[in-house]
Design an enzyme around this catalytic site. Structure first.
Site, mmCIF file in Angstrom:
data_model
loop_
_atom_site.group_PDB
_atom_site.id
_atom_site.type_symbol
_atom_site.label_atom_id
_atom_site.label_comp_id
_atom_site.label_asym_id
_atom_site.label_seq_id
_atom_site.Cartn_x
_atom_site.Cartn_y
_atom_site.Cartn_z
ATOM 1 N N ASP A 173 0.865 -1.179 0.000
ATOM 2 C CA ASP A 173 0.000 0.000 0.000
ATOM 3 C C ASP A 173 0.905 1.234 0.000
ATOM 4 O OD1 ASP A 173 0.893 0.273 2.602
ATOM 5 O OD2 ASP A 173 -1.092 0.169 3.532
ATOM 6 N N HIS A 196 8.290 -30.729 10.292
ATOM 7 C CA HIS A 196 7.580 -29.508 9.920
ATOM 8 C C HIS A 196 6.595 -29.773 8.773
ATOM 9 C CE1 HIS A 196 10.201 -27.599 12.702
ATOM 10 N NE2 HIS A 196 11.246 -28.062 12.056
ATOM 11 N N HIS A 200 10.939 -23.657 9.079
ATOM 12 C CA HIS A 200 9.878 -24.390 9.787
ATOM 13 C C HIS A 200 8.496 -24.221 9.163
ATOM 14 C CE1 HIS A 200 12.095 -24.825 13.922
ATOM 15 N NE2 HIS A 200 12.828 -25.231 12.899
ATOM 16 N N THR A 204 2.476 -1.636 9.071
ATOM 17 C CA THR A 204 2.879 -2.534 10.160
ATOM 18 C C THR A 204 3.130 -3.969 9.693
ATOM 19 O OG1 THR A 204 0.564 -3.066 10.528
ATOM 20 C CG2 THR A 204 1.500 -1.275 11.870
ATOM 21 N N CYS A 238 3.005 -3.331 4.095
ATOM 22 C CA CYS A 238 2.145 -2.210 4.485
ATOM 23 C C CYS A 238 2.849 -1.511 5.652
ATOM 24 C CB CYS A 238 0.720 -2.667 4.813
ATOM 25 S SG CYS A 238 0.558 -3.808 6.190
HETATM 26 C C1 RB5 Z 1 -2.072 2.548 6.467
HETATM 27 O O1 RB5 Z 1 -2.102 3.759 7.155
HETATM 28 C C2 RB5 Z 1 -1.884 1.403 7.437
HETATM 29 O O2 RB5 Z 1 -3.034 1.201 8.187
HETATM 30 C C3 RB5 Z 1 -1.485 0.147 6.676
HETATM 31 O O3 RB5 Z 1 -0.325 0.393 5.961
HETATM 32 C C4 RB5 Z 1 -1.195 -1.091 7.515
HETATM 33 O O4 RB5 Z 1 -0.271 -0.805 8.526
HETATM 34 C C5 RB5 Z 1 -2.355 -1.860 7.986
HETATM 35 O O5 RB5 Z 1 -2.251 -2.896 8.641
#
Ligand code: RB5
Length: 153
Positions: A8, A133, A98, A67, A65
């Site tokens: 994203d 595994h 694994h 996080t 993304c």
């Molecule tokens: C975008 O702001 C953020 O929510 C997205 O990149 C991600 O971290 C979602 O899990």
């Protein structure tokens, strides 16, 4: 190896850096976007890459993304996908050894570029260990089949 990659807006810069690294490792890349910094919804890009892996169109995928959490949630909905969110070289290595990880998920806002590059290199180069595994992964496949059957009822 052919790898689908997607992100994203939060993962865009890291995706571009990783693409350069993948080329240097001899990997063929299919870039599923996003391609600019406009705000987008991660499930749209997570779906494209996960579907490519799940259908067998590509061997592996990389999703990024902010996080890594949202992309992980999306990717692990797809049959046959084993997406692993990695934060360091240990989790990158274990995810391959694994879990036979076929999608690497990264959080662009949680790790720096140097660690990300190390994770990608290890994830590309580390084989699956097999043995006990394999039995565990087979159990995951059985769970998937049971859930499919239940959804069809
Ligand atoms: C975008 O702001 C953020 O929510 C997205 O990149 C991600 O971290 C979602 O899990």
């Amino acid at each position: 190896m052919k790898i689908a990659i997607g992100c994203d807006h939060a993962g865009l810069q890291l995706k571009e850096n990783i693409k350069t690294l993948l080329v240097s490792l001899g990997v063929e890349i299919l870039d599923y976007g996003t391609g600019d910094s406009c705000s987008v919804d991660y499930p749209d890009y997570g779906e494209r890459v996960s579907d490519a892996v799940s259908s067998g169109a590509v061997e592996r995928g990389i999703l990024i993304c902010g996080t890594g959490l949202g992309m992980s949630i999306v990717a692990n909905k797809f049959p046959g996908v084993r997406a692993t969110l990695c934060h360091n070289s240990f989790t990158a290595r274990m995810g391959r050894l694994h879990n036979d990880s076929n999608i690497l998920v990264l959080g662009a806002r949680t790790i720096d570029e140097r660690i990300a590059a190390e994770i990608v290199r290890i994830w590309i180069e580390t084989p699956f260990e097999g043995e006990r595994h394999s039995r565990r992964l087979e159990k995951i496949s059985i769970i998937e089949s049971k859930l499919n059957d239940r959804n069809r009822e």
